[in-house]
Design a protein around this motif. Structure first.
Motif: not given
Length: 436
Positions: A233-237, A376-379, A406-411, A413-414
């Motif tokens: 999973i490509p994580h974006i923070y 798709g995400m966790i806070m 933390s967001f799953d960048h596949r699903a 968007d920032g």
């Protein structure tokens, strides 16, 4: 007619389990609904109930056995009027030998080097069949690389097994240095599939006193799922700070009104509600990535991370956006209590559309949580603390909390993740929206 009792599937994803404890013994009469055993799954210890009546004729799998596959016969139940002694026990399923990882490995004290080993091998260092020497694969490879004759060594591992530490003193100081270098090279090389964890671990512990502890089913699952999450999973923070003063004031007022009902709200209860409402307002973040499709959820089921003795579990507040904070508080207290006792049912911790992990009670200011797939995400919530904070264009002191999504960048968007974080912050700083 006798009946085979088989290892049950106590959750939709269970493939194997640990037979933690038998609550009956051979010869006991059981009825439908009686509790026969406690079985440890990857998340909890659950009770195994009898469906039929009869006598326990034979227990095939002893308590404490782990890695028992679903469907494996674990006991035989004699039918009504059937003689227990007349039932031939079914052949026991082949099971991998239990690792002896929990036995502390004794290592020579650094200040007292052992003499060069020249004594004959003790009987314990030999396997039962023939003259094969008991040694770990790592020890065999190191011995071969250094030209050390294993038959000249006495094993200090479980059952007299020769381990890496025994090779460290085989040829004195110079030999030990060569062995240490070889161990480092072997440890960095890909390990064969059959190498046991304790053997790989011994490659770098050297003479340090240590103990190798066997992983529980829960810890194995946590390790596997988190590794998969970070690899796949490509994580974006995304991180922001929020002023907690208004929320803390509202909490005090609500607790004063709820005291007569025995309810005491926590900050975490209010954050669960805030995340749920934010997910409904920004539905682009209430999703799961599923290969060639995106799953969009119409309800916010919040998985809340709870630390328990064997690891971590995430009981779920179902439909948190529609529940009063007092209801969330009561439900969370019940779920957390039963989670620590290992008494949650699978539907109470499997699922969820997003997660919340709060480490503020430990004084942690900021951290980045790992996404719990297929969510798709966790806070991630940090501690609320007094900090300088700009309020109405003036620098003041406020209780400030850092939150990181933390967001799953596949699903996700920032920009959508940023909108969720902004909405979450607004609900915290104007908390009347949580009780409207």
């Amino acid at each position: 007619m006798s009946i085979e009792l088989k290892m049950p599937a106590l959750s939709p994803t269970m493939e194997e389990g640990t037979l933690a404890k038998w609550l009956v013994k051979e010869g006991d009469t059981v009825s439908s609904g009686d509790i026969l055993a406690e079985i440890e799954t990857d998340k909890a210890t659950m009770e195994f109930e009898a469906v039929d009546e009869g006598k326990i004729a034979k227990i095939l799998v002893p308590e404490g056995s782990d890695g028992v596959k679903v469907g494996t016969p674990i006991a035989i139940l004699a039918g009504e009027g059937e003689e227990v002694s007349a039932i031939a026990p079914a052949p026991k399923p082949e099971a991998a030998p239990a690792p002896k990882a929990e036995t502390p490995v004794a290592a020579p004290a650094p200040a007292t080097p052992a003499p060069v080993a020249a004594a004959p091998v003790t009987a314990a260092a030999r396997a039962d069949s023939g003259d094969r020497i008991k040694a770990s694969p790592l020890a065999r490879r190191l011995a071969e690389a250094q030209g050390i004759d294993l038959s000249t060594l006495t094993g200090s591992g479980p059952g007299g097994r020769i381990v890496r530490a025994d090779l460290g003193t085989a040829g004195g100081g110079a030999q030990a240095a060569h062995v240490a270098r070889a161990a480092a090279a072997v440890a960095s090389a890909p390990q064969p599939a059959g190498l046991q964890p304790v053997e790989a671990e011994l490659a770098f512990t050297g003479g340090i006193p240590h103990e190798a502890v066997k992983l529980s089913n829960m810890r194995k699952t946590i390790a596997r799922r988190l590794t998969e999450s970070k690899q796949q999973i490509p994580h974006i923070y995304l991180t922001l700070d929020a002023n907690l003063d208004a929320l803390l004031k509202l909490r005090t007022e609500l607790n004063a009104g709820l005291a007569s009902r025995g309810v005491k709200l926590s900050v975490n209860d209010m954050l669960i509600k805030a995340l749920a409402l934010a997910l409904i307002e920004v539905p682009e973040c209430n999703v799961s990535f599923a290969g060639d499709q995106l799953i969009k959820y119409g309800r916010a089921d919040i998985s809340v991370a709870v630390s328990i003795p064997n690891g971590l579990i995430t009981p779920i507040i179902v439909g948190a956006e529609a529940k009063a904070i007092s209801a969330i508080s009561k439900e969370m207290g019940d779920l957390a209590g039963r989670a620590k006792e290992g008494k949650l049912q699978p539907h109470e911790y499997q699922g969820g559309t997003a997660s919340l992990s709060n480490m503020g009670m430990f004084g942690i200011k900021h951290f980045e949580a790992v996404i719990n797939p297929p969510q798709g995400m966790i806070m991630a919530i940090g501690a609320g603390e007094k900090r300088p904070y700009v309020i109405d264009d003036s620098l003041q002191i406020a209780t400030v909390m850092s939150a990181t999504g933390s967001f799953d960048h596949r699903a996700i968007d920032g920009a959508d993740g940023a909108r969720l974080m902004k909405t979450f912050k607004e609900l915290i700083e104007s908390p009347l929206g949580l009780v409207a």
